[in-house]
Design an enzyme around this catalytic site. Structure first.
Site, short mmCIF file in Angstrom:
data_model
loop_
_atom_site.label_atom_id
_atom_site.label_comp_id
_atom_site.label_asym_id
_atom_site.label_seq_id
_atom_site.Cartn_x
_atom_site.Cartn_y
_atom_site.Cartn_z
N HIS A 75 80.10 12.21 -39.35
CA HIS A 75 81.39 12.79 -40.01
C HIS A 75 81.44 14.31 -39.44
O HIS A 75 82.58 14.52 -39.24
CB HIS A 75 80.80 12.79 -41.34
N GLU A 76 80.49 14.97 -39.47
CA GLU A 76 80.61 16.27 -39.31
C GLU A 76 80.98 16.59 -37.80
O GLU A 76 82.02 17.41 -37.34
CB GLU A 76 79.25 17.08 -39.15
N HIS A 83 81.58 21.21 -54.08
CA HIS A 83 82.95 21.39 -53.98
C HIS A 83 83.75 22.09 -55.25
O HIS A 83 84.80 22.83 -54.63
CB HIS A 83 83.69 20.21 -53.29
N HIS A 112 84.69 16.42 -37.37
CA HIS A 112 85.23 17.69 -37.62
C HIS A 112 85.24 18.64 -36.50
O HIS A 112 86.19 18.88 -35.92
CB HIS A 112 84.75 18.32 -38.64
N GLU A 138 88.74 14.78 -42.85
CA GLU A 138 87.43 14.24 -43.39
C GLU A 138 87.48 12.68 -42.81
O GLU A 138 86.45 11.99 -43.00
CB GLU A 138 87.68 13.94 -44.80
N HIS A 184 74.63 22.09 -48.11
CA HIS A 184 75.44 21.15 -47.99
C HIS A 184 76.35 21.03 -46.66
O HIS A 184 76.68 22.01 -46.28
CB HIS A 184 76.67 21.27 -48.98
N ALA A 185 76.33 19.99 -45.97
CA ALA A 185 76.74 19.86 -44.69
C ALA A 185 78.11 20.33 -44.18
O ALA A 185 79.23 20.00 -45.27
CB ALA A 185 76.89 18.42 -44.19
N TYR A 240 88.72 13.48 -49.44
CA TYR A 240 87.80 12.64 -49.21
C TYR A 240 88.19 11.15 -49.75
O TYR A 240 87.97 10.50 -49.39
CB TYR A 240 86.34 12.98 -49.95
O1 X8Z Z 1 81.38 17.33 -48.34
C1 X8Z Z 1 81.20 16.18 -47.64
C2 X8Z Z 1 80.94 16.35 -46.17
C3 X8Z Z 1 81.19 17.62 -45.62
S1 X8Z Z 1 83.05 17.83 -45.41
C4 X8Z Z 1 79.56 16.25 -46.05
N1 X8Z Z 1 81.53 14.95 -48.15
C5 X8Z Z 1 81.89 14.60 -49.54
C6 X8Z Z 1 80.70 14.99 -50.55
O2 X8Z Z 1 79.67 15.22 -49.98
O3 X8Z Z 1 80.98 14.90 -51.59
C7 X8Z Z 1 81.51 13.88 -47.22
C8 X8Z Z 1 81.93 12.56 -48.13
C9 X8Z Z 1 82.42 13.26 -49.54
ZN ZN Z 2 83.87 16.90 -43.90
#
Ligand code: X8Z
Ligand code: ZN
Length: 603
Positions: free
Chosen positions: A374-375, A502, A378, A402, A344-345, A512
């Site tokens: 996105h990254e 998450h 941050h 975010e 997960h990024a 988000y």
């Molecule tokens: O978790 C993330 C990022 C890392 S902070 C990739 N996002 C959420 C997800 O993947 O559920 C970005 C958008 C929503």
């Molecule tokens: Zn993020």
């Protein structure tokens, strides 16, 4: 401006414990020494924990998990102790910045340590193990050669994006969700221990602490969310109505009903959180194939580093300094073949100074190109606030962190892609509806998903949802907000929330939802700063120094001031507001209304 008194009043509203009166009242100078010392301790311990977490996340083993758990245990117990000791200064008159640092100290932890040290150790072990279980998750099926073939989440996400076979999609969906079943017991214990930690700091439950981080009373924040959601809901319902009809045309009425929720495995994403992967199934009639950025990236021979370099160039074009050499040496850009990693990024700020890193199993796709921006958002934020005192080294609120990279990604328009040579010609403006639909499948589809994850967790923390009905209540919310349903019958043997990163990783999710709305507001702000007056969806601030300055000003503030001031620095506005998002999609809303004539909206 927020005064010391307002902050004290806020502390009272948050029901934080007040100082024990017996001893002599402390002085303002003592308060300052205390926060400075807390800053230094937290910087040191957080850096150690970050290093341990990095190793664990890029090499999941029992040992790295144990080492990371231990580092986090030390950090968590000292941090919680400092938060408790900070209450001594509640009644002292101190300068605004010291008052804010004291407040942030109390609100700092995602999960405060429970009072019993043995339970703190247990909690940090559970947290490391839950994330590890997610990271190691795989679904195995018989391969073509008769041998078992095991797919990790990166491969499964691809499958969900590309396959159009409902049976294959359903199997992959069910297979992945099975990885979360063993998490249920640990998750329930984490809820119990996390609530104890929150109670130790004077919060009714952990959800109240999570909602207290927005410069307003927790209940007022919940009302803000409802307000923002109501602004965007009609657009979401229109999109849902249209997509459901198109999917019914593709898969038939037995798979997709005319009314009611959409089966969650048909939307091109494991969690049905964004739907852009089904764009080819729902594209406007007569549209050209659309802007196939994935194909362009492949055709141009872009690799993960090249894609990241292109992302960096956007930020440097705005006036930001390039990323440090260590970013390129230490980041993880592709999935290693020989070990389990958390794919997960994420973006890292190991030493809260210059040791910035990205961790992502990048695939050469348009979706990952966006996620790279996105990254990087941050990372550039992290560096912009690194001169602030440690407790201010964070975003204005977590939604801002975010939103920044996504704001920049909104400037990745066809005109920009042409400018950097990724496409040869800009599509004709008559194709705007297709582009907007593609975008809405990402940003509008996400709105209810972004909202519901923590609606569920907050109810779990408050006890309104118990372990006996974790899964049933999860699906009630998914149906209520998203209008999707589970593809296969579910039971309390399942723990479907755990199949979303998450939840096992203990990352609050409302950020988000906020970011989804904020990014359009910030985009409007920088577009105005750049003097662009055309439609928002065609604005790109690439190469614009004024836009960059505006952004830098807000980023450099960190969390030193309440978030409305940061928002004002970039947009001139003090309230979160979805009108920018609605303006952006206005031509699409009109088109959807046409398309949906004769349909019954909703589920
Ligand atoms: O978790 C993330 C990022 C890392 S902070 C990739 N996002 C959420 C997800 O993947 O559920 C970005 C958008 C929503
Ligand atoms: Zn993020």
């Amino acid at each position: 401006m927020r005064t010391t008194r307002t902050c004290a009043a806020l502390a009272a509203l948050l029901a934080l414990p007040t100082a024990v009166a017996a001893q002599a009242p402390p002085t303002a100078a003592e308060a300052k020494t205390f926060v400075d010392d807390a800053d230094a301790q937290l910087l040191k311990l957080s850096t150690e924990a970050q290093r341990a977490d990095w190793v664990k996340s890029t090499f999941i083993t029992d040992d790295t998990e144990a080492i990371a758990a231990r580092a986090n245990e030390v950090l968590s117990s000292i941090q919680t102790d400092l938060a408790k000791r900070a209450t001594r200064f509640d009644v002292v008159s101190v300068p605004d910045d010291v008052r804010r640092r004291l407040l942030l100290l109390k609100l700092y932890a995602v999960v405060p340590a429970p009072p019993d040290p043995a339970e703190t150790a247990e909690l940090t072990r559970i947290l490391a193990s839950l994330e590890g279980t997610y990271g190691k998750g795989k679904w195995c099926r018989p391969g073509a050669d008769g041998k078992e073939e095991c797919l990790d989440i990166t491969a499964l996400e691809r499958l969900m994006a590309e396959s159009r076979d409902p049976k294959v999609l359903q199997d992959a969906w069910t297979g992945w969700h099975a990885i979360a079943r063993p998490m249920r017991k640990d998750f329930a214990r984490y809820v119990e221990l996390g609530n104890k930690g929150a109670a130790g700091l004077g919060f009714k439950d952990l959800g109240v602490l999570w909602r207290a981080k927005y410069d307003m009373p927790p209940d007022a924040f919940a009302r803000e969310l409802d307000r923002l959601y109501e602004q965007v809901k009609p657009l979401y319902v229109s999109l849902h109505t249209y997509v459901r009809r198109k999917l019914r045309e593709k898969y038939g009425p037995d798979v997709v009903p005319a009314q009611g929720p959409i089966p969650a495995h048909l939307l091109g994403n494991m969690w049905a959180q964004t739907w852009d992967n089904v764009y080819p199934l729902v594209a406007p009639q007569g549209a050209d194939p659309g802007l196939d950025l994935t194909a362009r990236l492949v055709a141009k021979g872009m690799d993960p580093r090249g894609m990241t370099k292109a992302g960096e160039r956007f930020f440097t074009s705005l006036g930001f300094a390039p990323l440090p050499a260590t970013f390129w040496e230490r980041s993880l850009f592709t999935k290693p073949a020989d070990r389990d990693v958390v794919c997960h990024a994420s973006a890292w700020d190991i030493d809260f100074a210059d040791d910035l890193r990205m961790k992502m199993c990048i695939q050469v796709t348009a979706e990952d190109f966006r996620t790279i921006h996105h990254e990087l958002g941050h990372n550039f934020y992290q560096r912009a606030y690194n001169r602030q005192p440690f407790l201010f080294r964070d975003s204005a609120n977590d939604g801002f962190h975010e939103a920044v990279g996504d704001t920049v990604a909104l400037s990745v328009t066809p005109a920009y892609l042409k400018q950097i040579g990724l496409i040869d010609a800009e599509p004709d403006p008559s194709k705007d509806v297709g582009l907007l639909l593609q975008m809405a499948l990402d940003k509008v589809a996400f709105i209810p998903f972004g909202l519901l994850i923590d609606q569920w967790r907050w109810k779990v923390f408050s006890g309104e949802i118990t372990a006996a009905n974790y899964n049933a209540e999860w699906w009630k919310l998914r149906e209520k907000y998203q209008g999707v349903r589970a593809p296969t019958p579910r039971s309390e043997q399942d723990f479907d929330p755990g199949a979303k990163y998450h939840v096992p990783a203990n990352v609050p999710y409302m950020r988000y939802f906020l970011a989804d709305i904020l990014q359009f507001q910030l985009h409007r702000g920088v577009c105005r700063a750049a003097g662009q007056t055309g439609p928002l969806h065609r604005c790109s601030v690439y190469g614009n120094a004024q836009a960059g300055e505006r952004m830098q000003k807000m980023l450099a503030m960190g969390v030193s001031r309440p978030w409305p001031e940061a928002l004002a620095a970039m947009t001139g506005e003090k309230q979160m507001d979805a009108t920018a998002m609605l303006d952006y999609f206005a031509p699409l809303q009109k088109w959807l209304d046409e398309q949906n004539k004769g349909q019954t909206p909703g589920w």
